[in-house]
Design a protein around this motif. Sequence first.
Motif, PDB file in Angstrom:
ATOM      1  N   VAL A  12       0.839  -1.194   0.000  1.00  0.00           N
ATOM      2  CA  VAL A  12       0.000   0.000   0.000  1.00  0.00           C
ATOM      3  C   VAL A  12       0.873   1.242   0.000  1.00  0.00           C
ATOM      4  O   VAL A  12       2.020   1.225   0.485  1.00  0.00           O
ATOM      5  N   LEU A  13       0.339   2.335  -0.527  1.00  0.00           N
ATOM      6  CA  LEU A  13       1.118   3.564  -0.682  1.00  0.00           C
ATOM      7  C   LEU A  13       1.641   4.091   0.645  1.00  0.00           C
ATOM      8  O   LEU A  13       2.747   4.629   0.720  1.00  0.00           O
ATOM      9  N   SER A 231      -4.123   6.414   2.175  1.00  0.00           N
ATOM     10  CA  SER A 231      -5.111   5.334   2.137  1.00  0.00           C
ATOM     11  C   SER A 231      -6.268   5.712   1.218  1.00  0.00           C
ATOM     12  O   SER A 231      -6.751   4.886   0.430  1.00  0.00           O
ATOM     13  N   ASP A 234      -4.994   5.567  -2.349  1.00  0.00           N
ATOM     14  CA  ASP A 234      -4.939   4.162  -2.766  1.00  0.00           C
ATOM     15  C   ASP A 234      -6.314   3.673  -3.205  1.00  0.00           C
ATOM     16  O   ASP A 234      -6.476   3.007  -4.238  1.00  0.00           O
ATOM     17  N   SER A 238      -7.709   2.478  -7.023  1.00  0.00           N
ATOM     18  CA  SER A 238      -8.334   1.179  -7.295  1.00  0.00           C
ATOM     19  C   SER A 238      -9.708   1.345  -7.940  1.00  0.00           C
ATOM     20  O   SER A 238     -10.041   0.663  -8.920  1.00  0.00           O
TER      21      SER A 238
END
Length: 576
Positions: A12-13, A231, A234, A238
């Motif tokens: 995750v970033l 978050s 991210d 998506s």
Amino acid sequence: MAEENNENQYVVLARKYRPQTFEDLLGQDALVQTLTNAIKNNRLHHAYILTGIRGVGKTTTARLIAKALNCTGLDGKGGPTIHPCGVCENCKAIAAGRHIDVMELDAASRTGVDDIREILDGVRYKPTNARYKIYIIDEVHMLSKNAFNALLKTLEEPPSHVKFIFATTEIRKVPVTVLSRCQRFDLQRLSIEDLLKLFNKIIAAENLKAEDEALHMIAKAADGSARDSLSLLDQAISLGAGVIKTDIVKEMIGLADRNQTFELFESLISGDTKESLLKLQTQYQNGANPTSLLQDLINITHLLAKTKLIPSFINDSSLSETERDFCQRLNSKVSIAILSKIWQMMIKGLGELQAAPVQIDALEMILIRVAYSASLPTPYELLNDVKKNSNLGNFRPQVSQAEPQTTPPPVFNHALAAEPEPNTAESDFLTFNQLSDLLNYLEVHKMPLAEYALKNDVSISEFKSGYIKMTASDKIHPDFILNLHKILTQATGLTWKIEMARGALGVTVADMEKAAEEEEKRNIMEYPLVKAIMAEFKGAKIETATRKMAEEDEDESSNFFGGETSELIYDEDNEQ
């Protein structure tokens, strides 16, 4: 610098782009500078406590400090540095979370005294590979009372090879005895500008596409938290299949369409209740969350008020083009008085919204109240309207009052020796035939201490040119007579005789002024214009009043900010 990761496993970033050096740490310049100076001057503290909101970088900073203190450099001979190399064994092991001498404890799950004792048992032993043995305790405020007590002794006299780094989101819950033994760093919320720089860096590195408005929304929603922002980023990547789109971000975080919210706000301030409810229903059907929508309206109210009071803020980098255009368009259409009223009603409405069984119904009622209230005239507008439609517009109530009429200053110890001395030429000597002449002189020449003493600390039974008879209170300054003589002589050129006795005061000038003010209030209350206003605004009261309130050309800002006109205090709880 991105973290090392397995090519086949997605990272995750928030983890991939976790800062690996102090240069990567955004928005914490004060912390970096303090640590830089401490390392340069070899003044390293034995315990640090990092505090700030979630996701601002507390644990990351703790690891960076551990690397800075234990880095050995490329040649293995380096000392503590603010620029850890990142390639020596110590740096790599700390970054990976596997260094034997850098121990991390999550106090949220290990709160007991036994957990702390288990760690402290190893304090007396020197580090195996590192320069310092470092204990990082996250969410330290969750330790039990006994655990804190067990920690105190070691914090007070730690071995030279041990450093403690604590992190917490609740600094007030940490005992003062612990705080006093630590060097404290308050990590700042990241600004929208800092977050946008981070986003653009990541988007370029990941070869992604993004709409500026979408990134701005994510930065605002993160509320200063780097982890929260990444978050959300991210999730947006998506959902948008690699493209960060505004519409997707709005739906993802439950935001109403910003342009539609601006249109709703315009309907509210114009008092168009029907249009406001229609726009609200449209946004609700499109998925807007009632609480988020009300918070957005509150934010718009604050934004508009701020740009009215600070015009230069319109060019602030934190504003989007949509917000900038909206503020420029509405600045001249709504007053600070109306915005202040809307703010209070919406803030009160937030609590009502949380307690309501059906939030959208509660929000409708809140907006009905706001739209109705926004269309009502202010007390200033109502006064003018009543005056225009009344044949009593030129009426002035007769008010008996003592002279001079000024509000006495607060009580304080007053020494007259420090009063300024005006330069009075012999040809400019004045004549004081009555007390008001002297008091006016003191006011004009800015001698507030002498003026206050004459009004509050003495009662004058006789006053004529060259002679004063008075009674003084026990708190009068010892140099009062001497300084009053000096002031009178300089102003009039005469040698004054002052007879002063000590004892109980009679009626002072301050007493007469207060009585006159109360009498004026009573007379003002009989004024038909005031009666009309009081009848319209139930629960209002007159705080101060002067006869200027009936004059035609009072400035609205004077009414709103409490100028020389009457001050009308309105209690919203009595609103009808």
